[in-house]
Design a protein around this motif. Structure first.
Motif, PDB file in Angstrom:
ATOM      1  N   VAL A 259       0.762  -1.230   0.181  1.00 19.92           N
ATOM      2  CA  VAL A 259      -0.122   0.046   0.089  1.00 19.92           C
ATOM      3  C   VAL A 259       1.089   1.249  -0.044  1.00 19.92           C
ATOM      4  N   LEU A 260       1.985   1.190   1.105  1.00 22.91           N
ATOM      5  CA  LEU A 260       2.871   2.381   0.928  1.00 22.91           C
ATOM      6  C   LEU A 260       3.438   2.747  -0.604  1.00 22.91           C
ATOM      7  N   ARG A 261       3.897   1.621  -1.247  1.00 23.22           N
ATOM      8  CA  ARG A 261       4.456   1.818  -2.562  1.00 23.22           C
ATOM      9  C   ARG A 261       3.397   2.214  -3.708  1.00 23.22           C
ATOM     10  N   LYS A 262       2.267   1.957  -3.557  1.00 27.27           N
ATOM     11  CA  LYS A 262       1.228   2.544  -4.634  1.00 27.27           C
ATOM     12  C   LYS A 262       0.781   3.873  -4.086  1.00 27.27           C
ATOM     13  N   VAL A 263       0.892   4.378  -2.928  1.00 28.46           N
ATOM     14  CA  VAL A 263       0.858   5.502  -2.414  1.00 28.46           C
ATOM     15  C   VAL A 263       1.776   6.635  -2.970  1.00 28.46           C
ATOM     16  N   ARG A 264       3.033   5.998  -2.973  1.00 35.77           N
ATOM     17  CA  ARG A 264       4.383   6.818  -3.374  1.00 35.77           C
ATOM     18  C   ARG A 264       4.215   6.854  -4.733  1.00 35.77           C
ATOM     19  N   THR A 265       4.058   5.758  -5.437  1.00 35.92           N
ATOM     20  CA  THR A 265       3.939   5.946  -6.917  1.00 35.92           C
ATOM     21  C   THR A 265       2.952   6.918  -7.625  1.00 35.92           C
ATOM     22  N   PHE A 266       1.383   6.866  -6.897  1.00 35.65           N
ATOM     23  CA  PHE A 266       0.561   7.918  -7.057  1.00 35.65           C
ATOM     24  C   PHE A 266       0.977   9.122  -6.649  1.00 35.65           C
ATOM     25  N   ALA A 267       1.559   9.448  -5.714  1.00 36.96           N
ATOM     26  CA  ALA A 267       1.858  11.013  -5.460  1.00 36.96           C
ATOM     27  C   ALA A 267       2.951  11.200  -6.457  1.00 36.96           C
ATOM     28  N   ASP A 268       4.049  10.325  -6.762  1.00 37.98           N
ATOM     29  CA  ASP A 268       5.057  10.865  -7.669  1.00 37.98           C
ATOM     30  C   ASP A 268       4.507  11.006  -9.058  1.00 37.98           C
ATOM     31  N   SER A 269       3.468  10.240  -9.725  1.00 36.23           N
ATOM     32  CA  SER A 269       2.722  10.515 -10.756  1.00 36.23           C
ATOM     33  C   SER A 269       1.895  11.785 -10.818  1.00 36.23           C
ATOM     34  N   ALA A 270       1.333  12.084  -9.800  1.00 38.43           N
ATOM     35  CA  ALA A 270       0.508  13.412  -9.494  1.00 38.43           C
ATOM     36  C   ALA A 270       1.351  14.571  -9.885  1.00 38.43           C
ATOM     37  N   LYS A 271       2.495  14.420  -9.046  1.00 44.30           N
ATOM     38  CA  LYS A 271       3.725  15.732  -9.023  1.00 44.30           C
ATOM     39  C   LYS A 271       4.040  15.675 -10.902  1.00 44.30           C
ATOM     40  N   GLN A 272       4.646  14.521 -11.129  1.00 45.81           N
ATOM     41  CA  GLN A 272       4.886  14.624 -12.723  1.00 45.81           C
ATOM     42  C   GLN A 272       3.947  15.345 -13.554  1.00 45.81           C
ATOM     43  N   ASP A 273       2.758  14.956 -13.357  1.00 43.38           N
ATOM     44  CA  ASP A 273       1.536  15.282 -14.045  1.00 43.38           C
ATOM     45  C   ASP A 273       1.314  17.006 -13.972  1.00 43.38           C
ATOM     46  N   LEU A 274       1.508  17.444 -12.658  1.00 42.71           N
ATOM     47  CA  LEU A 274       1.301  18.646 -12.337  1.00 42.71           C
ATOM     48  C   LEU A 274       2.513  19.648 -12.972  1.00 42.71           C
ATOM     49  N   ARG A 275       3.729  19.017 -12.970  1.00 44.69           N
ATOM     50  CA  ARG A 275       4.684  19.683 -13.511  1.00 44.69           C
ATOM     51  C   ARG A 275       4.546  20.033 -15.149  1.00 44.69           C
TER      52      ARG A 275
END
Length: 135
Positions: free
Chosen positions: A29-45
């Protein structure tokens, strides 16, 4: 010590048989949350454009924001001026020097000079009689 206490509580709550499975699920679950947060950051950038390619989300934290925008290196730009303006030492030194000058000329005092020595009064003031029954 805290980790050991948490491990002991986890063994009692989940049992020694289910604990490894719970740990695997929690790390997944922690890995999935981190990947989701990283992808959201990349999308926002990518949506913000190339001028925000160096944008860091940690910079939005209030402490980091103040450090980054208000500090020049390690010191606040006007901190020394503020410290000097609020420092009472120069005024105290001036008052102390004036008092010492007045004390040094105590024998041949100038007009308006204050004597720092205690002089016994020739006629002490009369004491008022205090009557506790009258009050």
């Amino acid at each position: 010590m805290k980790v050991v206490a948490i491990a002991i509580v986890a063994i009692f709550v989940f049992g020694p048989d289910k604990l490894p499975e719970f740990i695997r699920n929690a790390t997944g679950v922690l890995r999935k949350v981190r990947t989701f947060a990283d992808s959201a950051k990349q999308d926002l950038r990518s949506e913000l454009g190339p001028e925000f390619k160096d944008f860091e989300f940690e910079d939005l934290h209030p402490k980091t924001f103040v450090r980054k925008h208000m500090l020049d290196g390690d010191e606040f730009a006007g901190m020394e001026q503020i410290r000097n303006a609020l420092d009472p030492r120069p005024e105290l030194e001036e008052i102390t020097a004036a008092m010492r000058d007045g004390a040094d000329g105590a024998d041949g005092r100038e007009p308006g000079a204050v004597s720092l020595t205690k002089v016994a009064e020739a006629n002490p003031p009369a004491r008022h009689v205090f009557d506790p029954d009258a009050t």
